[in-house]
Design a protein around this motif. Structure first.
Motif, PDB file in Angstrom:
ATOM      1  N   LEU A   1      81.264 -47.733 -24.786  1.00 46.92           N
ATOM      2  CA  LEU A   1      81.754 -48.281 -23.636  1.00 46.92           C
ATOM      3  C   LEU A   1      83.426 -48.586 -23.967  1.00 46.92           C
ATOM      4  O   LEU A   1      83.683 -49.233 -24.815  1.00 46.92           O
ATOM      5  CB  LEU A   1      81.087 -49.489 -23.010  1.00 46.92           C
ATOM      6  CG  LEU A   1      79.703 -49.177 -22.541  1.00 46.92           C
ATOM      7  CD1 LEU A   1      78.868 -50.520 -22.112  1.00 46.92           C
ATOM      8  CD2 LEU A   1      79.889 -48.388 -21.138  1.00 46.92           C
TER       9      LEU A   1
ATOM     10  N   ARG B   1      79.150 -45.698 -12.488  1.00 42.01           N
ATOM     11  CA  ARG B   1      78.394 -45.734 -13.991  1.00 42.01           C
ATOM     12  C   ARG B   1      76.833 -45.766 -13.755  1.00 42.01           C
ATOM     13  O   ARG B   1      76.197 -46.697 -13.141  1.00 42.01           O
ATOM     14  CB  ARG B   1      78.977 -47.169 -14.413  1.00 42.01           C
ATOM     15  CG  ARG B   1      80.436 -47.145 -14.502  1.00 42.01           C
ATOM     16  CD  ARG B   1      80.958 -48.481 -14.340  1.00 42.01           C
ATOM     17  NE  ARG B   1      81.129 -48.894 -13.174  1.00 42.01           N
ATOM     18  CZ  ARG B   1      81.277 -50.093 -12.587  1.00 42.01           C
ATOM     19  NH1 ARG B   1      81.299 -51.265 -13.280  1.00 42.01           N
ATOM     20  NH2 ARG B   1      81.187 -50.410 -11.240  1.00 42.01           N
TER      21      ARG B   1
ATOM     22  N   HIS C   1      85.587 -47.599 -18.505  1.00 45.57           N
ATOM     23  CA  HIS C   1      84.098 -47.317 -17.775  1.00 45.57           C
ATOM     24  C   HIS C   1      83.683 -48.359 -17.103  1.00 45.57           C
ATOM     25  O   HIS C   1      82.758 -48.486 -16.627  1.00 45.57           O
ATOM     26  CB  HIS C   1      83.351 -47.285 -19.141  1.00 45.57           C
ATOM     27  CG  HIS C   1      83.638 -45.966 -19.954  1.00 45.57           C
ATOM     28  ND1 HIS C   1      83.423 -46.067 -21.385  1.00 45.57           N
ATOM     29  CD2 HIS C   1      84.194 -45.050 -19.661  1.00 45.57           C
ATOM     30  CE1 HIS C   1      83.786 -45.015 -21.619  1.00 45.57           C
ATOM     31  NE2 HIS C   1      84.447 -43.954 -20.838  1.00 45.57           N
ATOM     32  N   SER C   2      84.642 -49.503 -16.783  1.00 38.34           N
ATOM     33  CA  SER C   2      84.275 -50.729 -15.939  1.00 38.34           C
ATOM     34  C   SER C   2      84.590 -50.486 -14.593  1.00 38.34           C
ATOM     35  O   SER C   2      84.536 -51.172 -13.686  1.00 38.34           O
ATOM     36  CB  SER C   2      84.926 -51.875 -16.305  1.00 38.34           C
ATOM     37  OG  SER C   2      86.416 -51.803 -16.266  1.00 38.34           O
TER      38      SER C   2
ATOM     39  N   PHE D   1      74.287 -46.786 -16.485  1.00 39.29           N
ATOM     40  CA  PHE D   1      74.239 -47.159 -17.700  1.00 39.29           C
ATOM     41  C   PHE D   1      72.797 -47.800 -18.127  1.00 39.29           C
ATOM     42  O   PHE D   1      71.984 -48.085 -17.189  1.00 39.29           O
ATOM     43  CB  PHE D   1      75.069 -48.517 -18.026  1.00 39.29           C
ATOM     44  CG  PHE D   1      76.621 -47.815 -18.067  1.00 39.29           C
ATOM     45  CD1 PHE D   1      77.031 -46.492 -18.066  1.00 39.29           C
ATOM     46  CD2 PHE D   1      77.767 -48.876 -17.754  1.00 39.29           C
ATOM     47  CE1 PHE D   1      78.391 -46.285 -18.170  1.00 39.29           C
ATOM     48  CE2 PHE D   1      79.048 -48.433 -17.858  1.00 39.29           C
ATOM     49  CZ  PHE D   1      79.504 -47.168 -17.933  1.00 39.29           C
TER      50      PHE D   1
ATOM     51  N   VAL E   1      79.301 -41.224 -21.726  1.00 42.24           N
ATOM     52  CA  VAL E   1      79.704 -42.141 -22.295  1.00 42.24           C
ATOM     53  C   VAL E   1      79.124 -42.444 -23.658  1.00 42.24           C
ATOM     54  O   VAL E   1      77.776 -42.650 -23.486  1.00 42.24           O
ATOM     55  CB  VAL E   1      79.797 -43.185 -21.499  1.00 42.24           C
ATOM     56  CG1 VAL E   1      80.241 -44.714 -22.161  1.00 42.24           C
ATOM     57  CG2 VAL E   1      80.597 -43.227 -20.257  1.00 42.24           C
TER      58      VAL E   1
END
Length: 750
Positions: free
Chosen positions: A80, A89, A84-85, A91, A77
Motif C-alpha cells: 500500500l 480499492r 492507493h487511498s 483490499f 497492489v
C-alpha cells in the motif's frame, strides 16, 4: 499563479467531483446488517482508478463490467502506498476491521470506493452491493455511505427445472446474473426428469439423441398426449440439451459471481426418459412401462456411476443432487431382481430397498470427495451419515433430519415453491396450484422452533424451487421468480431482527426500475383489491380490511351494494359492521377505476357459533377444527389459509341449533382448482330434522360446472325452500364424484 489555487485545481482534476444536489438511494436488497447514509455524493462522470490485491484479481473483473463506472488505471497492489487511498480499492480485511468471515465493508466517500473482505466470496458480495447502488442511482453518482454486512446462512439458493421446458443457454447466464445481484450463492440445476434429459453424457449418446426430445413443445401437451420421445431431427422433435462445453462455461460464469452450480441427476424415479432409450434398466425390460430404475439390476448402478463420473468432471460442486423423490415402488414389489436383492441384503421393505440404492450412490460420491443431497424422501428407510436433505414436503422432513444430525436446506412448498400462484389465480396464467404471494415468502424463517437448539446449526439455509411444467418460456420463468426471489434473498441473508416487511416493500419500489432496466419480465404488483374479514363473536361484528399490492393504494368502497366510483368513500381504516351487508371496493388511479370490483358478502347468519357434528370427518386440512364451518369467517384464495376445511370422502355434517328455528335458506361455498385435485361436489343436499334421527329433504342442487377448466373457481351451493320451515337439526351432504378434495369454508343459514 497562486499556489493554493494550483493545489485546488490539481485536486479537482485528479479526483472525481463530489456532488450533493441529486437524490441518493441506498435501498439495497437484501437489507445489509448496518448501513449509514452520509452527506455527499461521488460523481461517476470521471474515470476512477482501480486498485486490488492478488486475492481479488478475479473479482476485479466484475467491477469492469459495471455500467456507469468508468475505470482509469488498474493496478495489482503488493504494498500500500499513498496513491492507493483514492479510486476503487478492493483490499483484504484486517482484524481491526471487525468484518465477519463471510462479510464485507463498503465505504463510499470523497476518496472513491473502498471494499474490504476476508475472501473472494465476501468481496463479490461487496461488489454486488456496489452494482446495486449504481443501478439504484442510475449510474450518475454514488451516495456517500458506509455499509457493514454479512449473511445469515451459508446456503442461499435458487433452483430451475429445465427438463419440463428447456431454457435457452443465454437465459441461464441472465438468471445467474440476477442471482448474484441479490446475493444468492447456489444454483440448483434440475437437468434430468421424465420430460427430458438435458445434459450431454458422452458414454450414453441416446440420452441426448432421443431422451432430450419429445413430441410436443410444451410439457402439458406432451403429458396429455402419450408422453413419447422422438429422435433429434425428427419433424416434431421439441426439446434440447446442453453440451458439456456449455455446462463448463456456465459453471465458470457462475463461479466468477460467487455461485456454485449443483447439478441434479434424478434417481431412482422420474427416469421415464432414461428407460425409454435404455429399457433394460427397468424392471419390465420394456420402454414406456415405468418411471423407476430397477434397483435389483447391477446394470442400473453401473449406468448411474458412469453418468456421475462425467457429471463430476463438469461440476466441481461439493454437492451432487440425486433427487430421490416420488418413487412408485409397485414395480419393485413384483420384480424378481429387486426382490432377490431385498432378500440378499435383509431389507424389510421397498423403502429400505430405495434407501439401499441411495446409500450405494452416497458411498460412491463420497469416494470421489463429493456429498450427496436429495429431497426429503431419501429419509425413508434410513439415511447415511454424510447425506444432506432438501425438505420440500413442508418442514417435517427437515426437522427430522436436523434433529438426527443431518445438514438440511429448507425448500417447503408452502413458502418457497415459485411455480405456485402469487396473486389471485383467477387473473393469472395457469400454474401448478397453491398460493404463495410475496409477503408469504418474506415471512418465512428457515429455522423451525421444533429443531433442538444444538441442532439448528444443521439448517444451512433455504432455496426456492422453480418447476416449469407451466412455464413454457424464459419470460414466464422470470414472471414467476421475480420479485419473489428478492423476498427470499432477504430471508436467507438478513438476520430476523433486521427484517421488516414494511421496509422491504418500500425498498422494493426502488428495485422495480432496476428490474425494468435489466429487462426482467417480473410480476407487476396488482391493483386488485384484497379483502380480509375478521368476525368478532363476542361483539357480533365483522371487521373488513382492504389492501392491494400497490405501495400506496387508492381504494374506494361502498357498503350498500352499489359499485364504487371516484366519489365513493376512500378506504383508510378497517370497516366495522354488525349487520348483514354487501361491501364493494376497487382501486383508482386519479378518477379512473383500474381494478375489478372486490365484493364482500357479510353474513350475520343463524349458524354462527352453532355446534357442527361431523358425520364424516375432515381429512388433511383441519382448518379451525370443529369451529371452522360456523365461525363466521370465510376462506380466501388458498385452501391453505386455515379457513378452508378439506374432505376426501363425501361431505356430511349436521348443524345443531339446540332448539327449533325457522330456516329460510342453507348455503355452503366450495372451491374448485383441478390442477391439485380440488373439485366442486357433484350433488349438494340439505335435510332437516326435529329429533336428529328422522330427516326430511329440504332440497338438492346438482353441480353444473365441468372440471376441464384449470382456473380457480368458487361456487355457493344454496338450498332455498318455497317457504321457511321449522327445524332443530340441519344436515348437509355433498358427494365427491371426482374422488379428489372437497374444500368448504362457511355454512350460512338464514
Amino acid at each position: 499563479m497562486n499556489t493554493k489555487l494550483l493545489i485546488c485545481l490539481a485536486f479537482i482534476f485528479c479526483f472525481p467531483l463530489v456532488v450533493s444536489a441529486q437524490q441518493t438511494n441506498i435501498d439495497i436488497i437484501p437489507r445489509p446488517t448496518k448501513s449509514l447514509l452520509q452527506e455527499g455524493q461521488l460523481s461517476l462522470a470521471a474515470p476512477l482508478n482501480l486498485y486490488y490485491v492478488a486475492e481479488f484479481s478475479e473479482v476485479k473483473d466484475l467491477i469492469l463490467n459495471i455500467q456507469g463506472i468508468q475505470i482509469g488505471e488498474q493496478e495489482l497492489v503488493k504494498k500500500l502506498k499513498k496513491q492507493h487511498s483514492n479510486g476503487i480499492r478492493l483490499f483484504k480485511a484486517m482484524d481491526f476491521d471487525h468484518i465477519p468471515e463471510a462479510g464485507y465493508l463498503l465505504e463510499i466517500d470523497g476518496s472513491g470506493v473502498l471494499i474490504k473482505a476476508h475472501n473472494p466470496s465476501g468481496m463479490i458480495s461487496g461488489v454486488q452491493s456496489l452494482l446495486q447502488l449504481t443501478l439504484l442511482n442510475k449510474g450518475q453518482h454514488l451516495p456517500f455511505a458506509r455499509i457493514e454486512d454479512s449473511p445469515r446462512f451459508p446456503y442461499r439458493g435458487l433452483h430451475l427445472d429445465v427438463s419440463r421446458n428447456f431454457m435457452p443457454f443465454t437465459f441461464l447466464k441472465k438468471y445467474i446474473d440476477l442471482m448474484a445481484l441479490y446475493k444468492f450463492n447456489h444454483f440448483h440445476w434440475h437437468l434430468t426428469d421424465g420430460a427430458g434429459w438435458r445434459l450431454e453424457i458422452k458414454k450414453y449418446p441416446e440420452l441426448t439423441q432421443k431422451a432430450a426430445w419429445r413430441t410436443h413443445s410444451t410439457w402439458k401437451d406432451w403429458w396429455n398426449n402419450g408422453r413419447q420421445y422422438v429422435d433429434q431431427g425428427s419433424p416434431n422433435a421439441s426439446g434440447g440439451y446442453y453440451t458439456q462445453e456449455q455446462a463448463r462455461e456456465l459453471v465458470a460464469y457462475a463461479a466468477k459471481r460467487g455461485i456454485q452450480i449443483i447439478p441434479e441427476i434424478e434417481m431412482p424415479a422420474h427416469s421415464e426418459e432414461v428407460l425409454a432409450v435404455y429399457p433394460e434398466l427397468s424392471c419390465t425390460g420394456k420402454p414406456y412401462t415405468q418411471g423407476e430404475l430397477c434397483l435389483g439390476n447391477e446394470g442400473t448402478y453401473t449406468f448411474l456411476k458412469n453418468v456421475l463420473d462425467e457429471v463430476m468432471t463438469i461440476f466441481p460442486s461439493t454437492y451432487i443432487h440425486i433427487g430421490g423423490d416420488e418413487a412408485d415402488k409397485s414395480h419393485w414389489k413384483t420384480c424378481p431382481k429387486c426382490q432377490a436383492l431385498k432378500q440378499k441384503e435383509g431389507l424389510k421393505s421397498e423403502e429400505e430397498l430405495q434407501s439401499y440404492a441411495v446409500r450405494q450412490m452416497d458411498k460412491y460420491l463420497q469416494s470421489k470427495g463429493r456429498k450427496l443431497i436429495g429431497w426429503d424422501e431419501i429419509l425413508q428407510g434410513g439415511l447415511s451419515e454424510g447425506a444432506t436433505v432438501m425438505s420440500w414436503r413442508g418442514e417435517k422432513g427437515g426437522i427430522e433430519a436436523a434433529n438426527a444430525g443431518h445438514d438440511v436446506i429448507m425448500t417447503p412448498g408452502g413458502y418457497l415453491y415459485f411455480d405456485t400462484y402469487q396473486t389471485d389465480p383467477r387473473t393469472q396464467p395457469e400454474a401448478l396450484g397453491g398460493f404463495v404471494p410475496l409477503e408469504k415468502v418474506y415471512s418465512y424463517d428457515p429455522i423451525p422452533e421444533d429443531i433442538a437448539e444444538d441442532k439448528r446449526k444443521h439448517i444451512l439455509g433455504a432455496q426456492a424451487n422453480v418447476w416449469t411444467e407451466y412455464m413454457n418460456t424464459y419470460q414466464h420463468v422470470e414472471y414467476m421468480a421475480f420479485p419473489r426471489a428478492l423476498a427470499l434473498s432477504e430471508v436467507v441473508w438478513t438476520s430476523p431482527e433486521n427484517k421488516s416487511w414494511k421496509d422491504f416493500k418500500k425498498r422494493l419500489q426502488s428495485h422495480y426500475p432496476v428490474l425494468q432496466k435489466l429487462e426482467v419480465n417480473y410480476y407487476r404488483p396488482s391493483y386488485n383489491v384484497i379483502s380480509t374479514v375478521a368476525y368478532d363473536s363476542l361483539q357480533a361484528k365483522n371487521t373488513v380490511t382492504f389492501a392491494s399490492e400497490q405501495f400506496v393504494p387508492n381504494i374506494k368502497y361502498t357498503i350498500d351494494g352499489s359499485d364504487p366510483n371516484a366519489s365513493s368513500t376512500t378506504y383508510n381504516l378497517p370497516i366495522e359492521l354488525a349487520k348483514t351487508a354487501t361491501v364493494k371496493a376497487a382501486s383508482f388511479l386519479d378518477s379512473t377505476r383500474v381494478s375489478p370490483i372486490e365484493t364482500v358478502e357479510l353474513d350475520m347468519h343463524k349458524a354462527i357459533g352453532k355446534e357442527v357434528i361431523y358425520n364424516r370427518p375432515w381429512e388433511g386440512y383441519p382448518a379451525q377444527g370443529k369451529s371452522t364451518l360456523t365461525n363466521g369467517t370465510k376462506g380466501g384464495l388458498s385452501y391453505q389459509d386455515g379457513q378452508w376445511q378439506g374432505f376426501i370422502n363425501n361431505f356430511d355434517v349436521t348443524v345443531d341449533f339446540e332448539r327449533r328455528e325457522e330456516i329460510a335458506s342453507v348455503a355452503l361455498r366450495f372451491m374448485q382448482v383441478p390442477g391439485p385435485g380440488v373439485y366442486f361436489p357433484g350433488e349438494f343436499k340439505v335435510q332437516v330434522s326435529d329429533n336428529g334421527k328422522t330427516y326430511r329433504d329440504l332440497g338438492t342442487v346438482i353441480n353444473q360446472v365441468g372440471t376441464t377448466d384449470p382456473a380457480l373457481k368458487f361456487q355457493v351451493f344454496t338450498v332455498k325452500p318455497n317457504k321457511p320451515v321449522m327445524a332443530r337439526y340441519i344436515r348437509i351432504k355433498a358427494t365427491n364424484p371426482m374422488k379428489g378434495y372437497l374444500f368448504a369454508d362457511e355454512i350460512v343459514i338464514y
